[in-house]
Design a protein around this motif. Structure first.
Motif, short mmCIF file in Angstrom:
data_model
loop_
_atom_site.label_atom_id
_atom_site.label_comp_id
_atom_site.label_asym_id
_atom_site.label_seq_id
_atom_site.Cartn_x
_atom_site.Cartn_y
_atom_site.Cartn_z
N LEU A 28 16.46 9.19 99.95
CA LEU A 28 16.27 8.16 98.94
C LEU A 28 14.83 8.20 98.43
O LEU A 28 13.89 7.99 99.20
N ALA A 29 14.67 8.48 97.14
CA ALA A 29 13.36 8.45 96.51
C ALA A 29 13.18 7.12 95.79
O ALA A 29 14.10 6.61 95.16
N GLU A 30 11.97 6.57 95.92
CA GLU A 30 11.66 5.30 95.27
C GLU A 30 10.31 5.40 94.59
O GLU A 30 9.34 5.85 95.22
N ALA A 31 10.23 4.99 93.33
CA ALA A 31 8.99 5.13 92.58
C ALA A 31 8.76 3.90 91.73
O ALA A 31 9.69 3.35 91.13
N SER A 32 7.48 3.47 91.65
CA SER A 32 7.09 2.31 90.85
C SER A 32 6.05 2.75 89.82
O SER A 32 4.92 3.11 90.19
N PRO A 33 6.40 2.78 88.54
CA PRO A 33 5.45 3.24 87.51
C PRO A 33 4.26 2.30 87.35
O PRO A 33 4.35 1.10 87.62
N ASP A 34 3.14 2.86 86.91
CA ASP A 34 1.97 2.08 86.58
C ASP A 34 2.29 1.17 85.39
O ASP A 34 2.96 1.57 84.45
N GLN A 35 1.77 -0.05 85.43
CA GLN A 35 2.10 -1.02 84.39
C GLN A 35 1.61 -0.60 83.01
O GLN A 35 2.12 -1.09 81.99
N GLU A 36 0.64 0.29 82.94
CA GLU A 36 0.15 0.75 81.63
C GLU A 36 1.28 1.37 80.82
O GLU A 36 1.37 1.19 79.60
N TYR A 37 2.19 2.12 81.51
CA TYR A 37 3.31 2.74 80.82
C TYR A 37 4.31 1.71 80.29
O TYR A 37 4.98 1.93 79.29
N LEU A 38 4.40 0.59 81.00
CA LEU A 38 5.52 -0.32 80.79
C LEU A 38 5.32 -1.29 79.64
O LEU A 38 6.16 -2.14 79.39
N GLN A 39 4.19 -1.14 78.92
CA GLN A 39 3.96 -2.00 77.77
C GLN A 39 4.60 -1.46 76.51
O GLN A 39 4.54 -2.09 75.45
N HIS A 40 5.22 -0.29 76.62
CA HIS A 40 5.83 0.36 75.45
C HIS A 40 7.23 0.86 75.85
O HIS A 40 7.51 1.08 77.02
N PRO A 41 8.12 1.05 74.88
CA PRO A 41 9.39 1.70 75.18
C PRO A 41 9.14 3.10 75.76
O PRO A 41 8.22 3.81 75.34
N PHE A 42 9.95 3.49 76.76
CA PHE A 42 9.68 4.76 77.44
C PHE A 42 10.98 5.40 77.91
O PHE A 42 12.03 4.75 78.01
N LYS A 43 10.90 6.69 78.22
CA LYS A 43 11.98 7.44 78.86
C LYS A 43 11.53 7.83 80.27
O LYS A 43 10.34 8.03 80.51
N ILE A 44 12.47 7.95 81.15
CA ILE A 44 12.21 8.40 82.52
C ILE A 44 12.60 9.87 82.63
O ILE A 44 13.69 10.27 82.20
N ILE A 45 11.72 10.67 83.22
CA ILE A 45 12.00 12.09 83.42
C ILE A 45 11.94 12.42 84.91
O ILE A 45 10.92 12.19 85.56
N ILE A 46 13.04 12.91 85.43
CA ILE A 46 13.09 13.41 86.82
C ILE A 46 13.10 14.93 86.73
O ILE A 46 14.01 15.53 86.14
N GLU A 47 12.08 15.56 87.30
CA GLU A 47 11.92 17.02 87.18
C GLU A 47 11.99 17.66 88.55
O GLU A 47 11.39 17.19 89.51
N ASN A 48 12.73 18.77 88.63
CA ASN A 48 12.89 19.49 89.90
C ASN A 48 12.42 20.92 89.75
O ASN A 48 12.84 21.65 88.84
N THR A 49 11.52 21.35 90.65
CA THR A 49 11.09 22.75 90.69
C THR A 49 11.32 23.36 92.08
O THR A 49 10.80 24.44 92.38
N ILE A 50 12.09 22.70 92.94
CA ILE A 50 12.36 23.21 94.28
C ILE A 50 13.26 24.44 94.18
O ILE A 50 14.26 24.45 93.47
N SER A 51 12.90 25.46 94.93
CA SER A 51 13.57 26.76 94.80
C SER A 51 14.79 26.89 95.72
O SER A 51 14.92 27.85 96.46
#
Length: 404
Positions: free
Chosen positions: A195-218
């Motif tokens: 289970l991954a859990e993440a809390s974005p910095d509030q600076e991002y949250l003052q505007h509409p945004f998209k969430i990007i989950i990126e994987n580079t594990i081989s």
């Protein structure tokens, strides 16, 4: 003389006609009376049925009013205690007509090989990176500004590797920012849901945004059950569940279970998804001891609506979908083999080779409900269960959690 004879003849004819008419009228009246008596009996029988139905409707209405009052506060108002002050976007990838949920996939493909987290069986789906030597991403729809957001999702590695990471970033405008949460692949368990859990910095949250989950594990990486809340991760009802009013709590040591009872009939998999609307880690009830079996039976018998529903069977969380006659509890991270059963005599029988799901089916003389196997496509009422360790509730319950 002839005149008198004629008059007598006419009188005779009139007498005959009158008598015939009177007999016809009498016959008609008798026929009408018979019909009315018959209708009266039909009316009385119908009235009795309607009265019985009204009594049953009154009982159901009483149960409904009680449930509304317990769940929503006094009738006509909204109970603050059961109103979560956040919205949840829950992507379990089980809805075929909206398979991508809120995310667009790049180098991820849907899978149904039995590794999914939602059901933990072949019944479910998840996504995995079909090129394990390329970057794969999931990009959400636009989320609106809020003071806080909590992003949670499950992932699992196919094989051990020390190369690559999973990262979470937000995109405001045309370009994404730097990842604010990264999970290196080294030392992660293999074949287990994390289970991954993440809390974005509030600076991002003052505007509409998209969430990007990126994987580079081989190696192949599976992703499932993405949960996005517009509230801090520490909010009650996110890391640990909140048992809704109308639910029933049962405690065993540090472990607490909350049960919710649902009279509406659904298919087996739809019932599981309905449970996860109560809390994403909830599922159909897992009955693991004789004591719990008795507890569940007692709750059914104390609820008029569920007592009626039990006449047609009530889903519980067991099935043998993956391996015939190897029954397991599903709906959590991994299937749990049965260590307790309450089968009715002659059950399970897999009638017609198409009975893989378990329900409370046979009421006994002492008010218990023995188990039977039926087809998973049937629609039945169901019981949900949320189980959590109260000693871990202030932080998190799941042992493999990466918090950022």
């Amino acid at each position: 003389m002839r005149c008198i004879t004629f008059i007598a003849f006419v009188a005779f004819l009139l007498s005959v006609l009158l008598n015939s008419s009177e007999e016809a009228v009498v016959a008609s009246i008798e026929k009408s009376c018979t019909a009315m008596h018959t209708f009266q009996k039909t009316f009385d029988a119908l009235k009795s049925k309607v009265t019985d139905l009204q009594n049953q409707m009154d009982l159901l209405k009483s149960d409904l009013d009680t449930s509304i009052e317990q769940t929503c506060g006094p009738l006509g108002s909204v109970g603050i205690a059961n109103t979560h002050l956040f919205q949840l976007t829950f992507c379990n990838f089980e809805n075929n007509e909206d398979a991508n949920c809120a995310f667009a996939m790049n180098n991820f493909i849907i899978s149904s090989d039995g590794t999914d987290h939602t059901f933990g069986s072949k019944l479910g789906h998840d996504y995995y990176n079909y090129y394990n030597d390329r970057t794969s991403t999931m990009t959400s729809v636009i989320f609106q500004p809020a003071d806080h957001y909590c992003i949670r999702f499950y992932f699992a590695l196919y094989a051990a590797t020390s190369t690559g990471q999973i990262s979470v970033s937000l995109q405001v405008g045309e370009n994404p920012g730097y990842p604010f949460h990264s999970i290196p692949s080294s030392n992660l368990p293999v074949g287990k849901w994390i289970l991954a859990e993440a809390s974005p910095d509030q600076e991002y949250l003052q505007h509409p945004f998209k969430i990007i989950i990126e994987n580079t594990i081989s190696t192949y990486v599976y992703v499932d059950d993405i949960m996005i809340y517009n509230a801090p991760c520490s909010t009650d009802g996110i890391r640990s569940p909140v048992c809704p009013f109308g639910g029933v709590i049962r405690r065993k040591g540090a472990q607490t279970s909350c049960y919710t009872f649902h009279p509406e009939p659904l298919k087996y998999t739809d019932a599981i998804l309905a449970c996860k609307e109560v809390w994403p880690d909830a599922s159909l009830v897992q009955i693991e001891t004789e004591e719990e079996q008795g507890f569940i039976a007692n709750q059914i018998n104390n609820t008029q609506a569920m007592t009626y529903a039990a006449d047609f069977g009530i889903w519980i969380g067991g099935n043998d979908v993956n391996t015939e006659y190897s029954f397991v509890w599903i709906g959590s991270s991994a299937p749990v083999p049965f260590n307790y059963t309450k089968w009715h005599q002659g059950q399970p029988n897999n009638m017609n080779g198409d009975q893989d799901c378990v329900m409370l089916q046979y009421k006994t003389a002492n008010g218990d409900y023995e188990w039977g196997d039926v087809g998973c496509e049937e629609k039945h009422s169901f019981i949900c269960e949320m189980t959590y360790d109260t000693s871990q509730a202030p932080s998190h319950q799941y042992p493999n959690t990466v918090i950022g």
